[in-house]
Design a protein around this motif. Structure first.
Motif, mmCIF file in Angstrom:
data_model
loop_
_atom_site.group_PDB
_atom_site.id
_atom_site.type_symbol
_atom_site.label_atom_id
_atom_site.label_comp_id
_atom_site.label_asym_id
_atom_site.label_seq_id
_atom_site.Cartn_x
_atom_site.Cartn_y
_atom_site.Cartn_z
ATOM 1 N N GLU A 13 20.196 -41.250 120.881
ATOM 2 C CA GLU A 13 20.327 -41.124 122.434
ATOM 3 C C GLU A 13 19.118 -41.291 123.167
ATOM 4 N N VAL A 17 18.021 -44.017 125.849
ATOM 5 C CA VAL A 17 18.062 -43.664 127.279
ATOM 6 C C VAL A 17 16.724 -44.358 127.593
ATOM 7 N N TYR A 20 16.861 -47.878 128.303
ATOM 8 C CA TYR A 20 17.280 -48.069 129.533
ATOM 9 C C TYR A 20 16.286 -47.942 130.526
ATOM 10 N N TRP A 37 17.222 -38.390 131.893
ATOM 11 C CA TRP A 37 17.857 -37.587 130.804
ATOM 12 C C TRP A 37 18.819 -36.631 131.261
ATOM 13 N N TYR A 40 21.891 -38.335 132.451
ATOM 14 C CA TYR A 40 22.665 -38.767 130.998
ATOM 15 C C TYR A 40 23.474 -37.506 130.467
ATOM 16 N N ARG A 41 22.824 -36.429 130.404
ATOM 17 C CA ARG A 41 23.350 -35.252 129.914
ATOM 18 C C ARG A 41 24.664 -34.752 130.897
#
Length: 90
Positions: A13, A17, A20, A37, A40-41
């Protein structure tokens, strides 16, 4: 969060990320990795909520029930793994 089995997600992951982020740069969009990040979390909860909400909007089948359980389980584990709850402001 639910597209990969848990161990595969855990292993890839941060790399994904980062990929991305690099993709955004090709379009001239600069985003700090730490901010990306954190987002995302935090949005692990969105996947969890979607699995629950979507399961209420479709005809129930055994296959569908199994799919939504997997989705909710994987997103829930993602949120736990990433300690996503710590991002909520009190």
């Amino acid at each position: 969060g639910s597209g990969l089995v848990v161990n595969d997600r855990r292993q890839s992951e941060q790399y994904l990320v980062g990929e991305y982020q690099r993709g955004l740069r090709t379009y001239g969009i600069e985003v700090d990795f730490d901010e990306l990040w954190s987002q995302y979390r935090l949005y692990a909860f969105a996947g969890f909520g979607m699995a629950i909400a979507a399961s209420m909007l479709v005809n129930q089948t055994d296959r569908g029930d199994e799919m939504f359980i997997v989705m909710a389980s994987r997103h829930g584990q993602q949120a736990l793994d990433l300690e996503s709850e710590l991002l909520f402001k009190t």
